[in-house]
Design an enzyme around this catalytic site. Sequence first.
Site, PDB file in Angstrom:
ATOM      1  N   ALA A 159       0.844  -1.193   0.000  1.00  0.00           N
ATOM      2  CA  ALA A 159       0.000   0.000   0.000  1.00  0.00           C
ATOM      3  C   ALA A 159       0.880   1.245   0.000  1.00  0.00           C
ATOM      4  CB  ALA A 159      -0.914   0.006   1.227  1.00  0.00           C
ATOM      5  N   LYS A 160       0.536   2.185  -0.864  1.00  0.00           N
ATOM      6  CA  LYS A 160       1.258   3.464  -0.881  1.00  0.00           C
ATOM      7  C   LYS A 160       0.536   4.378   0.105  1.00  0.00           C
ATOM      8  CE  LYS A 160       3.137   6.916  -4.124  1.00  0.00           C
ATOM      9  NZ  LYS A 160       4.573   6.647  -3.900  1.00  0.00           N
TER      10      LYS A 160
END
Length: 307
Positions: A159-160
Site C-alpha cells: 500500500a502506498k
Amino acid sequence: MPPMPKSDKIWFNGDLVPWDQAQIHVLSHVVHYGSSVFEGIRCYNTDKGPAVFRLQEHTARLFDSAKIYRMEIPFTPDQVNDAVLATIRANSLKACYVRPVVFRGYESLGVDPTPCPVETVIAVWEWGQYLGAEALEQGVKVCTSSWNRVAPNTVPFLAKAGGNYLNSQLVRMEANQNGFHEGIVLDSNGLVSEGSGENLFIVKGDTIFTPASHHSILPGITRHTAMTIARELGFTVEERGIPREFLYIADEVFFTGTAAEITPIQSIDHIQIGNGKRGLITEQIQRRYFETINAQVEDTHDWLSFV
C-alpha cells in the site's frame, strides 16, 4: 527544494475548488494518524500533446491501497481517471505532477478510523526533476541509511500509504544532512530494499537485478516500466534478494520512480559505481523511457492517456 508552486484549482470530493480553499480540519484523522493513501503521477507535454503516463495503473494501485486499509473510495476508478484529466485541463497545464490522495477526514480521533469520512483530493502542479536535471546524466551520490524498512508483517508496503513515509523522511533527511542526494534502505533482514521514494536496479554483466516485493518495497509503476523496457531491449531482469555489498561491486546502479524517472547512481557510501558515470545499460533504458513518455515511439502498451 524550491517552494511548492500553486495551481488554480484542486479537485476536492468531486468539485473543483480554488487552491487556497482546499482545506481540512486540524482534527481530521489523517493529521494525527497518517491515515491516507496516495499516488504520484506525471503528465508530460509529449510530441502529440499533454498525456498522463500510466494513469490507469496508478489509479488501480490507489484503489488497492485503499482496500488494504479498508477505505472505500466514494468514486469509481473511471471517475478518478476522468477527474485527473479534468483537473489538468482546469489548470491549463501541459506538463505537471499529479497527486491523488484519499484520506480519513474529521469525525473521530479514536485509533479505529472507520467512523471518519473518506475524502478524495486531486492536485496538480508544475514540477521538474526530483533529484535535479543534471542527475539524469551525471548520477547521484547516495548512502546506505542507518534506518531500515519495517518487517513485512508490520505495515503493508504494497500500500502506498502516507504513514509509511515517516520512515522515508528519516532516510532522506539523514542522507541530505550527511551530504548525499538520497539514501538506500535495507529491509529487516539486512538485504537491499529501495530508496526513500524510489525503487532500485543493479546491473552486473548483462543481467539486471532488483529487490523482490517481499523485501519491503513498494512495487513501483516506473519500476514495472523499466523492467518491461529492459526485457524488450533483450536484457535479463531478476527479482531477488540483494546483499548490501553487491551494490559496491555492481557495474551500474539506478533509481526508478515517478518523480526520479530513471536516475543513475554514481557512488554509494563514497564507493564509486562502475566508472562513476551513467552506464551504457542505464542509458539505453533511460533513452527508451523518455522516448516512451514523450510519445516519440509507438505506445504499444497503451501507457499514455492524452489530456
